[in-house]
Motif scaffolding. Structure first.
Motif, PDB file in Angstrom:
ATOM      1  N   LYS A  89      20.220  18.328 -15.423  1.00 15.28           N
ATOM      2  CA  LYS A  89      18.983  17.556 -15.573  1.00 15.28           C
ATOM      3  C   LYS A  89      19.139  16.485 -16.653  1.00 15.28           C
ATOM      4  CE  LYS A  89      16.205  21.490 -14.978  1.00 15.28           C
ATOM      5  NZ  LYS A  89      14.981  22.222 -15.351  1.00 15.28           N
ATOM      6  N   VAL A  90      19.794  16.827 -17.747  1.00 17.54           N
ATOM      7  CA  VAL A  90      20.028  15.849 -18.819  1.00 17.54           C
ATOM      8  C   VAL A  90      20.941  14.738 -18.307  1.00 17.54           C
ATOM      9  CG1 VAL A  90      21.117  15.511 -21.077  1.00 17.54           C
ATOM     10  CG2 VAL A  90      19.596  17.471 -20.689  1.00 17.54           C
ATOM     11  N   THR A  91      21.984  15.115 -17.587  1.00 15.21           N
ATOM     12  CA  THR A  91      22.914  14.131 -17.026  1.00 15.21           C
ATOM     13  C   THR A  91      22.180  13.173 -16.098  1.00 15.21           C
ATOM     14  OG1 THR A  91      24.758  15.696 -17.182  1.00 15.21           O
ATOM     15  CG2 THR A  91      25.020  13.863 -15.637  1.00 15.21           C
ATOM     16  N   LEU A  92      21.322  13.699 -15.241  1.00 11.96           N
ATOM     17  CA  LEU A  92      20.561  12.849 -14.320  1.00 11.96           C
ATOM     18  C   LEU A  92      19.602  11.937 -15.075  1.00 11.96           C
ATOM     19  CD1 LEU A  92      19.721  15.453 -11.533  1.00 11.96           C
ATOM     20  CD2 LEU A  92      21.351  13.558 -11.402  1.00 11.96           C
ATOM     21  N   ALA A  93      18.936  12.488 -16.062  1.00 10.03           N
ATOM     22  CA  ALA A  93      17.959  11.699 -16.827  1.00 10.03           C
ATOM     23  C   ALA A  93      18.621  10.563 -17.600  1.00 10.03           C
ATOM     24  CB  ALA A  93      17.196  12.614 -17.782  1.00 10.03           C
ATOM     25  N   LYS A  94      19.872  10.731 -17.980  1.00 10.85           N
ATOM     26  CA  LYS A  94      20.583   9.700 -18.742  1.00 10.85           C
ATOM     27  C   LYS A  94      21.187   8.607 -17.869  1.00 10.85           C
ATOM     28  CE  LYS A  94      21.998  12.380 -22.782  1.00 10.85           C
ATOM     29  NZ  LYS A  94      23.167  12.897 -23.533  1.00 10.85           N
ATOM     30  N   ARG A  95      21.184   8.785 -16.566  1.00  6.05           N
ATOM     31  CA  ARG A  95      21.775   7.774 -15.690  1.00  6.05           C
ATOM     32  C   ARG A  95      20.991   6.480 -15.801  1.00  6.05           C
ATOM     33  NH1 ARG A  95      26.614   7.884 -14.658  1.00  6.05           N
ATOM     34  NH2 ARG A  95      26.150   6.302 -13.118  1.00  6.05           N
ATOM     35  N   PRO A  96      21.663   5.325 -15.798  1.00  5.12           N
ATOM     36  CA  PRO A  96      20.956   4.049 -15.913  1.00  5.12           C
ATOM     37  C   PRO A  96      20.271   3.615 -14.613  1.00  5.12           C
ATOM     38  CG  PRO A  96      23.317   3.682 -15.734  1.00  5.12           C
ATOM     39  CD  PRO A  96      23.114   5.173 -15.845  1.00  5.12           C
ATOM     40  N   GLU A  97      20.679   4.198 -13.495  1.00  6.41           N
ATOM     41  CA  GLU A  97      20.092   3.802 -12.212  1.00  6.41           C
ATOM     42  C   GLU A  97      18.672   4.369 -12.086  1.00  6.41           C
ATOM     43  OE1 GLU A  97      24.480   4.279 -11.997  1.00  6.41           O
ATOM     44  OE2 GLU A  97      22.907   5.732 -12.433  1.00  6.41           O
ATOM     45  N   SER A  98      17.831   3.667 -11.331  1.00  2.00           N
ATOM     46  CA  SER A  98      16.473   4.174 -11.094  1.00  2.00           C
ATOM     47  C   SER A  98      16.438   5.144  -9.917  1.00  2.00           C
ATOM     48  CB  SER A  98      15.499   3.022 -10.857  1.00  2.00           C
ATOM     49  OG  SER A  98      15.896   2.268  -9.732  1.00  2.00           O
ATOM     50  N   VAL A  99      17.457   5.098  -9.066  1.00  2.00           N
ATOM     51  CA  VAL A  99      17.576   6.020  -7.937  1.00  2.00           C
ATOM     52  C   VAL A  99      18.957   6.658  -8.011  1.00  2.00           C
ATOM     53  CG1 VAL A  99      17.638   6.228  -5.425  1.00  2.00           C
ATOM     54  CG2 VAL A  99      16.041   4.622  -6.495  1.00  2.00           C
ATOM     55  N   VAL A 100      18.992   7.979  -7.920  1.00  2.00           N
ATOM     56  CA  VAL A 100      20.242   8.724  -7.999  1.00  2.00           C
ATOM     57  C   VAL A 100      20.292   9.703  -6.827  1.00  2.00           C
ATOM     58  CG1 VAL A 100      21.602  10.347  -9.381  1.00  2.00           C
ATOM     59  CG2 VAL A 100      20.256   8.578 -10.516  1.00  2.00           C
ATOM     60  N   ALA A 101      21.424   9.802  -6.163  1.00  2.00           N
ATOM     61  CA  ALA A 101      21.627  10.789  -5.105  1.00  2.00           C
ATOM     62  C   ALA A 101      22.501  11.903  -5.666  1.00  2.00           C
ATOM     63  CB  ALA A 101      22.299  10.160  -3.897  1.00  2.00           C
ATOM     64  N   VAL A 102      22.049  13.126  -5.503  1.00  2.00           N
ATOM     65  CA  VAL A 102      22.818  14.293  -5.930  1.00  2.00           C
ATOM     66  C   VAL A 102      23.238  15.033  -4.672  1.00  2.00           C
ATOM     67  CG1 VAL A 102      22.781  16.453  -7.232  1.00  2.00           C
ATOM     68  CG2 VAL A 102      21.464  14.478  -8.047  1.00  2.00           C
ATOM     69  N   VAL A 103      24.522  15.181  -4.488  1.00  2.00           N
ATOM     70  CA  VAL A 103      25.046  15.905  -3.342  1.00  2.00           C
ATOM     71  C   VAL A 103      25.574  17.228  -3.877  1.00  2.00           C
ATOM     72  CG1 VAL A 103      26.700  15.870  -1.444  1.00  2.00           C
ATOM     73  CG2 VAL A 103      25.661  13.728  -2.231  1.00  2.00           C
ATOM     74  N   CYS A 104      24.943  18.324  -3.447  1.00  6.06           N
ATOM     75  CA  CYS A 104      25.315  19.630  -3.978  1.00  6.06           C
ATOM     76  C   CYS A 104      24.961  20.721  -2.977  1.00  6.06           C
ATOM     77  CB  CYS A 104      24.629  19.864  -5.324  1.00  6.06           C
ATOM     78  SG  CYS A 104      22.836  19.779  -5.240  1.00  6.06           S
ATOM     79  N   HIS A 105      25.048  21.955  -3.413  1.00  5.33           N
ATOM     80  CA  HIS A 105      24.819  23.105  -2.551  1.00  5.33           C
ATOM     81  C   HIS A 105      23.406  23.649  -2.671  1.00  5.33           C
ATOM     82  CE1 HIS A 105      28.939  23.678  -1.111  1.00  5.33           C
ATOM     83  NE2 HIS A 105      29.306  23.215  -2.288  1.00  5.33           N
ATOM     84  N   PHE A 106      23.099  24.569  -1.778  1.00  4.76           N
ATOM     85  CA  PHE A 106      21.782  25.178  -1.653  1.00  4.76           C
ATOM     86  C   PHE A 106      21.227  25.709  -2.967  1.00  4.76           C
ATOM     87  CE2 PHE A 106      19.425  29.127  -1.396  1.00  4.76           C
ATOM     88  CZ  PHE A 106      18.319  28.748  -0.660  1.00  4.76           C
ATOM     89  N   GLY A 107      22.011  26.494  -3.674  1.00  7.56           N
ATOM     90  CA  GLY A 107      21.521  27.132  -4.891  1.00  7.56           C
ATOM     91  C   GLY A 107      21.068  26.144  -5.943  1.00  7.56           C
ATOM     92  N   VAL A 108      21.795  25.053  -6.086  1.00 12.21           N
ATOM     93  CA  VAL A 108      21.440  24.032  -7.070  1.00 12.21           C
ATOM     94  C   VAL A 108      20.158  23.330  -6.635  1.00 12.21           C
ATOM     95  CG1 VAL A 108      22.186  21.890  -8.189  1.00 12.21           C
ATOM     96  CG2 VAL A 108      23.827  23.736  -7.809  1.00 12.21           C
ATOM     97  N   ILE A 109      20.072  22.968  -5.359  1.00 10.76           N
ATOM     98  CA  ILE A 109      18.862  22.306  -4.854  1.00 10.76           C
ATOM     99  C   ILE A 109      17.659  23.221  -5.035  1.00 10.76           C
ATOM    100  CG2 ILE A 109      17.706  21.431  -2.778  1.00 10.76           C
ATOM    101  CD1 ILE A 109      20.547  20.597  -1.802  1.00 10.76           C
ATOM    102  N   ASN A 110      17.815  24.478  -4.669  1.00  5.13           N
ATOM    103  CA  ASN A 110      16.726  25.433  -4.789  1.00  5.13           C
ATOM    104  C   ASN A 110      16.287  25.607  -6.234  1.00  5.13           C
ATOM    105  OD1 ASN A 110      15.979  28.611  -5.081  1.00  5.13           O
ATOM    106  ND2 ASN A 110      15.152  27.696  -3.221  1.00  5.13           N
TER     107      ASN A 110
END
Length: 135
Positions: A73-94
């Motif tokens: 979550k910290v990594t995503l929040a620090k991204r400079p882009e306004s839109v970010v795609a996260v490609v991951c597995h079920f457990g992380v999404i859930n």
């Protein structure tokens, strides 16, 4: 393949790894050379950054899966882009959204006032009753 024509950065992120760290199927069994060779077969695979950091344990790695999700979550929040795609597995999404994903589903989310991801919409993958149309 989804972003092969887009001008977006690709980052392999250790904190986005699947939950259930003790299970062999949730562990990457490649070294950096093997990973780079595998990625080299994909469109723009040679543009993936963070391979060594994602594959090898570091002294400051999260101690458990919950800490890893918080780091994601910290990594995503620090991204400079306004839109970010996260490609991951079920457990992380859930764990991040509280939603049960099927293979290939896309969730559009936003940061809630409580600094948690909130699902705006879900786009289901094209599947048949027996399974994915691409199998």
């Amino acid at each position: 393949h989804a972003f092969k024509y887009e001008e977006v950065p690709f980052l392999l992120c250790r904190c986005a790894r699947e939950l259930g760290w003790g299970c062999g199927e949730n562990t990457i069994h490649l070294d950096a050379f093997q990973m780079k060779r595998m990625l080299g077969n994909l469109p723009r695979g040679n543009e993936v950054h963070g391979i060594e950091q994602a594959l090898y344990e570091a002294a400051d790695d999260p101690v458990d899966e919950l800490a890893s999700l918080e780091q994601l979550k910290v990594t995503l929040a620090k991204r400079p882009e306004s839109v970010v795609a996260v490609v991951c597995h079920f457990g992380v999404i859930n764990a991040l959204t509280g939603s049960r994903a099927a293979n290939g589903d896309v969730f559009e989310c936003y940061w809630g006032p409580d600094n948690e991801l909130k699902v705006l919409s879900r786009h289901r993958a094209p599947v048949e009753e027996e399974g994915c149309v691409c199998s």
